[in-house]
Scaffold this motif. Structure first.
Motif, mmCIF file in Angstrom:
data_model
loop_
_atom_site.group_PDB
_atom_site.id
_atom_site.type_symbol
_atom_site.label_atom_id
_atom_site.label_comp_id
_atom_site.label_asym_id
_atom_site.label_seq_id
_atom_site.Cartn_x
_atom_site.Cartn_y
_atom_site.Cartn_z
ATOM 1 N N VAL A 39 36.376 -44.577 -10.793
ATOM 2 C CA VAL A 39 35.363 -43.793 -10.080
ATOM 3 C C VAL A 39 35.492 -44.094 -8.586
ATOM 4 O O VAL A 39 35.426 -45.246 -8.177
ATOM 5 N N MET A 40 35.701 -43.048 -7.788
ATOM 6 C CA MET A 40 35.831 -43.213 -6.347
ATOM 7 C C MET A 40 34.556 -42.690 -5.688
ATOM 8 O O MET A 40 34.282 -41.486 -5.699
ATOM 9 N N VAL A 75 36.596 -52.640 -6.865
ATOM 10 C CA VAL A 75 37.811 -52.923 -6.123
ATOM 11 C C VAL A 75 37.509 -52.806 -4.634
ATOM 12 O O VAL A 75 37.066 -51.762 -4.165
ATOM 13 N N SER A 76 37.701 -53.881 -3.914
ATOM 14 C CA SER A 76 37.383 -53.905 -2.493
ATOM 15 C C SER A 76 38.652 -54.141 -1.686
ATOM 16 O O SER A 76 39.508 -54.928 -2.102
ATOM 17 N N SER A 107 44.284 -56.093 -21.994
ATOM 18 C CA SER A 107 44.737 -55.924 -20.617
ATOM 19 C C SER A 107 44.413 -54.538 -20.087
ATOM 20 O O SER A 107 44.558 -53.536 -20.804
ATOM 21 N N PHE A 108 44.000 -54.486 -18.832
ATOM 22 C CA PHE A 108 43.643 -53.231 -18.181
ATOM 23 C C PHE A 108 44.250 -53.209 -16.783
ATOM 24 O O PHE A 108 44.336 -54.232 -16.106
ATOM 25 N N ASP A 109 44.654 -52.009 -16.338
ATOM 26 C CA ASP A 109 45.291 -51.864 -15.032
ATOM 27 C C ASP A 109 44.280 -51.486 -13.956
ATOM 28 O O ASP A 109 43.153 -51.086 -14.242
ATOM 29 N N PHE A 110 44.735 -51.565 -12.703
ATOM 30 C CA PHE A 110 43.920 -51.132 -11.565
ATOM 31 C C PHE A 110 44.161 -49.641 -11.328
ATOM 32 O O PHE A 110 44.781 -49.241 -10.341
ATOM 33 N N GLY A 111 43.688 -48.801 -12.235
ATOM 34 C CA GLY A 111 43.975 -47.384 -12.151
ATOM 35 C C GLY A 111 45.261 -47.050 -12.882
ATOM 36 O O GLY A 111 45.823 -47.883 -13.602
ATOM 37 N N THR A 112 45.736 -45.819 -12.697
ATOM 38 C CA THR A 112 46.922 -45.344 -13.410
ATOM 39 C C THR A 112 48.180 -45.648 -12.616
ATOM 40 O O THR A 112 48.339 -45.170 -11.494
#
Length: 467
Positions: A357-358, A399-400, A56-61
């Motif tokens: 990455v932004m 991520v859009s 499992s991985f999150d959408f950022g911190t």
């Protein structure tokens, strides 16, 4: 906002604000609460992605923390103890990378600029009086931190994130990427400066983030990612009688007089209500109602957010921080989430992490430096991973729409949308991102609480008596 116990309340949007609004409305005694969300699961960005063979991985911190508001903490964070699969921490330690220097203060450490630049910038900063008003971010940082740090720190770093000059951004836009304070001088000098006056306290950071930190419980699940919280709250709400309608969009609505009385969903069901709490984007409400968009709207520009999920053959070198923010203008990395530390298993091999990455609208995902190999090299250069590290498994997700460029035109358009949506009906309340008044997690929760709980003296029964 004033609710009656006999009211039928509909909450639109299943992110943080929507979940909190539904939970508080139910706890206030409202007997009929329905929550509508277009996504299959609730949580918004507080969800996790399960990747086959990786975990499992999150959408950022995203780390939860108690608000200190009893009714809110009980509604959202009750039963989250170690025996229930949760880790509770007294702080949320982080690190920053800037100027070749890895700092564990959580803020940009300008000592990495070298003694000459640092000393000159510090002298300028100390000579600046408190001021009122700034037209843009360039004026704000020059009046707050001085010309040296404006040009050597804020200008290149914000250019990295937003792809634009400081003059084109609103004041306080730097807060959105965690740059509200700077680390200067020695630890002793920083303490003395912050203790000297409120103006210094607002601008300088402690070298050790534990100094002066208020005692707040921070929460993260021992496995499964932050999405475990959204699933827990969803289950709790359903057990208490809140109806959840997820995975279906809103087609239209019905208006009687000055009130919106029902929503028609894409699955052909209709939800009738007395009060509508809207936490989704305000333009969506205007669209549902069939109202025209306000005049003078400016099309927003969005940064692209790329998430690199990695399984690495080596343990991470940083076993005492939850995440790392990269402010180096030459690097593409923005933030690194260290799941092994968050889950209470530092040093685990293989290790798991997400790199956020932004990318500004100018280059976007076409930038040739945005590749797994280059991101891995940056992690090694920052000191997050050992030199010999190799990627065992990986996944990348865009991520859009991503993060908006915080220009005055964008903020002005948001204000117009919020005003137009809020004026549609007497029984509509905008909360969270929809209200345009809150962005960070704590701000969102405070706003929801103040509107639903503090904003009323108590629930009225059907005869108008306060309960």
């Amino acid at each position: 906002m004033k609710l009656k116990s006999t009211d039928r309340v509909c909450v639109v949007g299943g992110g943080l604000a929507g979940l909190a609004a539904a939970a508080l409305a139910q706890r206030q005694g409202v007997q009929s609460v329905t929550l509508v969300e277009s996504a299959p699961k609730l949580g918004g960005l507080l969800r996790s992605r399960h990747i086959e063979g990786m975990g499992s991985f999150d959408f950022g911190t995203h780390v939860l923390e108690d608000t200190g508001i009893e009714v809110l903490d009980e509604a959202l964070f009750q039963g989250m103890e170690s025996s229930d699969g949760w880790n509770a921490y007294a702080s949320c330690p982080s690190a920053t990378f800037f100027g070749g220097n890895l700092s564990k203060s959580g803020f940009v450490d300008v000592r990495g600029l070298g003694d000459e630049v640092h000393n000159l910038g510090l002298k300028q900063m100390l000579g600046l009086p408190r001021f009122e008003g700034a037209e843009n971010l360039d004026q704000y940082v020059r009046k707050t931190f001085g010309d040296v740090f404006a040009e050597k720190v804020f200008s290149p770093v914000l250019k990295k994130f937003f792809g634009t000059n400081l003059e084109e951004l609103i004041p306080l836009a730097h807060h959105l990427v965690g740059m509200s304070r700077l680390v200067c001088g020695t630890p002793e000098e920083a303490k003395a400066l912050k203790a000297a006056n409120d103006w210094n306290d607002e601008r300088f950071a402690f070298h050790d983030p534990r100094v002066g930190a208020r005692p707040v419980r921070h929460l993260y699940p021992q496995s499964g990612g932050i999405g475990q919280w959204a699933e827990k709250v969803t289950t709790d709400l359903q057990a208490k009688g809140v109806a959840i309608k997820a995975g279906t969009a809103i087609d239209s609505c019905h208006i009687e007089g000055c009130s919106v009385t029902s929503l028609n969903l894409a699955d052909k069901t209709t939800i009738a209500f007395d009060q509508l709490i809207w936490t989704a984007p305000p333009f969506a409400l205007l669209k549902v109602v069939g109202a025209q968009m306000p005049a003078g709207m400016v099309r927003p520009r969005f940064c692209q957010t790329l998430l690199f999920d990695f399984i690495i053959d080596q343990p991470v070198k940083m076993c005492d921080v939850f995440y790392v923010s990269c402010y180096d203008p030459s690097m593409k990395t923005f933030r690194v989430t260290l799941y092994d530390v968050l889950e209470g298993r530092p040093g685990r091999t293989p290790s798991r992490l997400t790199v956020e990455v932004m990318l500004p609208p100018v280059n976007g995902a076409q930038d040739e430096k945005v590749s797994e190999s280059n991101i891995l090299a940056e992690l090694v250069q920052m000191g997050v991973l050992p030199v010999e590290s190799k990627i065992l498994k990986s996944a990348t997700q865009l991520v859009s729409p991503g993060f908006p460029v915080m220009t005055p035109q964008f903020i002005g358009s948001c204000a117009k949308l919020t005003k137009a949506a809020g004026a549609l009906a007497e029984n509509v309340t905008l909360l969270g991102r929809a209200s345009g008044q809150s962005f960070f997690m704590r701000q969102v929760l405070q706003e929801v609480h103040d509107t639903i709980v503090v904003g009323q003296s108590g629930l009225e029964d059907s005869r108008g008596n306060v309960g």
